[in-house]
Design a protein around this motif. Structure first.
Motif, PDB file in Angstrom:
ATOM      1  N   ASP A 148       0.982   5.703   0.626  1.00 12.77           N
ATOM      2  CA  ASP A 148       0.236   6.679   1.420  1.00 12.77           C
ATOM      3  C   ASP A 148      -0.265   7.820   0.448  1.00 12.77           C
ATOM      4  O   ASP A 148       0.327   7.785  -0.646  1.00 12.77           O
ATOM      5  CB  ASP A 148       1.070   6.950   2.504  1.00 12.77           C
ATOM      6  N   ASP A 171      -5.186   3.033   1.594  1.00 11.83           N
ATOM      7  CA  ASP A 171      -4.088   2.891   0.402  1.00 11.83           C
ATOM      8  C   ASP A 171      -4.550   3.670  -0.695  1.00 11.83           C
ATOM      9  O   ASP A 171      -5.684   3.641  -1.446  1.00 11.83           O
ATOM     10  CB  ASP A 171      -4.182   1.467   0.290  1.00 11.83           C
ATOM     11  N   PRO A 206       0.805  -1.182  -0.092  1.00 15.07           N
ATOM     12  CA  PRO A 206       0.289  -0.061   0.287  1.00 15.07           C
ATOM     13  C   PRO A 206       0.877   1.341  -0.064  1.00 15.07           C
ATOM     14  O   PRO A 206       2.014   1.274   0.604  1.00 15.07           O
ATOM     15  CB  PRO A 206      -0.870   0.228   1.262  1.00 15.07           C
TER      16      PRO A 206
END
Length: 566
Positions: A379, A418, A377
């Motif tokens: 940010d 995500d 993921p």
């Protein structure tokens, strides 16, 4: 950030899975997609029986068959389903020379076995023993229902692969089921790739595009012998194969060779190259091969390995050589002003057009690249950086202030969501969906008829099964439409069976009438300049417009071909 993206891009290129093009300012970017398809030719050329049975053109036969043509006797083989397959060499060309139609019927690569598959055109991901410069071949699939005098339509399929990989033996391209379902002659063609197809040191461009013209001229000669109608030839292709068709739609000399076209997942955001960019790339390639452009002996004696190495170097470094070229497809068709006469985009007056076309994309075009680039993921800060590197000023500010593309906010638990789904949606809109809809509006406004579709059901294409997100329920990744159309999905589920039946029925109608509507399925409304009426393929109703409006992409946020004026 640049180092990370560059490193991952290099690893992906080395594994021959995905290549990423360059953004404004020449920096690598995960949003300048497109997707060179994984190359599985080796599975179809050498004996891997399980893979061959599932994915490749059938090699087992039940009986030989022959057809008399103006070029001689065609040797083929009928499979257990009754479809006849004919592998044939359609054209001849010396290195970096324009191709011409063969004067006699011949099996590819000097083969004597009519079931033999053609060797691929030279490419870096294929073993030397499975490729040859003598590669201008196609495979014809003729169903038992089509016989001389049938006047059946024909479909010429052009494979994808970002113009550097691929062949007529790619996974899922066995045309037997498609030919039988549409009662048409299906031809799957291959053409010269990479520098051999686009980088003649003397400066003659578009050799690969001219190979397809040669293939069409070959079909004009032989189709009637198989029961085909030369006035009913439709071009179809996916990804760079669709890009090739878009180029051919801008070739006046090819106008009479085909009647309609089907473009699946064309990366229209990039546009065709102009001669200035091409000359920059050509100069770089020439510097890599250490031959003067007029030294015929030197060029003839260059080893294939040396040419492929120089071609790969150009492909890898294209975005640094010319930001407008990009890393993923710096080798692509060129608007040279004589053969290809229009960019067919919003940078020049659109010519009058008349051919009916189908334009389709899939739901998650960008997903394979985004989730291969970012396996974990990301940010909101990384998301902002990627968008800025990709689009520059002023496009970044405009994108990030748009609700559907804005920076992901924190979740209720206080963690940042995500951002990969956001990035995937943005890439899909930028490279495929929205420029395709812009093209549709232009086509209609200038005299043509177009039907727009969005696949919401697909079948995971080999390579996409390595990306977990492409295996999730509801995901339809780039290339996942191929086996649906060809009817080659291994162990299809109910939804896949239904969509295959629908698409083959629609294609059958389109090949004959230029209209994909049949009495058995929902009405597919043709696009207008105001509403492209994108039919959900595998769903019901039409897709939402989202940001693919006339006032957003192409206006408020420009496409790459506008930014670089190519």
């Amino acid at each position: 950030m640049v180092g990370l993206v560059s490193l991952v891009s290099t690893l992906l290129l080395a594994s021959s899975i995905w290549a990423l093009p360059a953004p404004p300012h020449g920096l690598p970017s995960p949003l300048k997609l497109p997707l060179p398809e994984p190359n599985h030719n080796l599975f179809c050329i050498v004996p891997f029986p399980v893979v061959q049975k599932l994915l490749c053109p059938r090699q087992g036969t039940s009986s030989p068959t022959t057809v008399s043509t103006p070029l001689g006797t065609a040797q083929g083989a009928s499979d257990s389903d009754g479809a006849a397959r004919f592998s044939v060499k359609y054209g001849s060309a010396s290195r970096w020379q324009e191709s011409s139609v063969v004067s006699s019927w011949a099996l590819p690569n000097g083969a004597t076995d009519p079931t033999a598959l053609p060797l691929t055109c030279p490419q870096n991901t294929t073993a030397d023993s499975t490729m040859s410069e003598d590669c201008l071949s196609m495979i014809l699939y003729v169903p038992s229902s089509v016989k001389p005098g049938s006047n059946a339509p024909a479909l010429l399929w052009i494979h994808g692969g970002s113009f550097i990989v691929g062949s007529a033996t790619d996974p899922g391209l066995d045309g037997s089921a498609l030919a039988a379902a549409t009662e048409s002659v299906v031809a799957v063609v291959q053409y010269r790739l990479g520098a051999l197809g686009f980088m003649d040191p003397s400066g003659n461009t578009n050799l690969a595009v001219k190979d397809i013209v040669t293939a069409l001229q070959f079909l004009q000669k032989v189709l009637p012998s198989f029961g085909g109608d030369t006035s009913k030839i439709t071009l179809a292709g996916q990804s760079s194969g669709a890009n090739m068709i878009r180029a051919l739609l801008a070739v006046p000399s090819a106008e009479s060779l085909f009647q309609s076209a089907i473009l699946q997942s064309d990366t229209m955001d990039y546009g065709l190259l102009n001669m200035s960019i091409q000359e920059t790339l050509q100069d770089f390639f020439n510097s890599q091969i250490n031959c003067d452009s007029t030294d015929t002996e030197c060029l003839t004696n260059l080893s294939l390995d040396d040419i492929l190495y120089a071609s790969q170097t150009l492909s890898d470094d294209g975005g640094d050589i010319s930001a407008a070229a990009g890393l993923a497809e710096p080798i692509r068709p060129v608007k040279d002003g004589s053969f290809i006469t229009s960019p067919l985009d919003s940078t020049a007056p659109f010519p009058h057009v008349s051919k009916p076309i189908i334009l389709s994309t899939v739901l998650n075009e960008a997903m394979p690249t985004i989730y291969s680039e970012f396996t974990d993921p990301i940010d909101s800060s990384t998301y902002t950086d990627v968008v800025n590197i990709t689009f520059g000023t002023p496009r970044t500010e405009r994108i990030l202030t748009t609700a559907v593309y804005e920076v992901p906010q924190q979740t209720a638990e206080g963690t940042t969501a995500d951002a990969r789904p956001q990035l995937s949606n943005l890439g899909t809109d930028q490279v495929w969906r929205c420029p395709t809809w812009t093209f549709a509006r232009n086509w209609v406004q200038n005299g043509g008829q177009v039907f727009v579709g969005l696949y919401v059901v697909g079948a995971t294409y080999p390579g996409n099964d390595l990306i977990p997100q492409c295996l999730e329920d509801g995901a339809v990744c780039h290339q996942d439409d191929i086996e649906i159309v060809f009817g080659t999905v291994p162990s299809p589920n109910t939804a896949q069976v239904a969509l295959t039946k629908e698409m083959q029925a629609r294609y059958s109608s389109f090949l004959r009438t230029g209209n994909p509507n049949t009495d058995s399925f929902a009405t597919w409304t043709p696009a207008t300049t105001d509403d492209v009426h994108p039919l959900l393929l595998g769903g019901s109703g039409e897709a939402s417009v989202g940001q693919c409006t006339t006032s957003y992409w192409g206006d408020f946020v420009q496409y790459d071909y506008q930014v670089f004026d190519i």
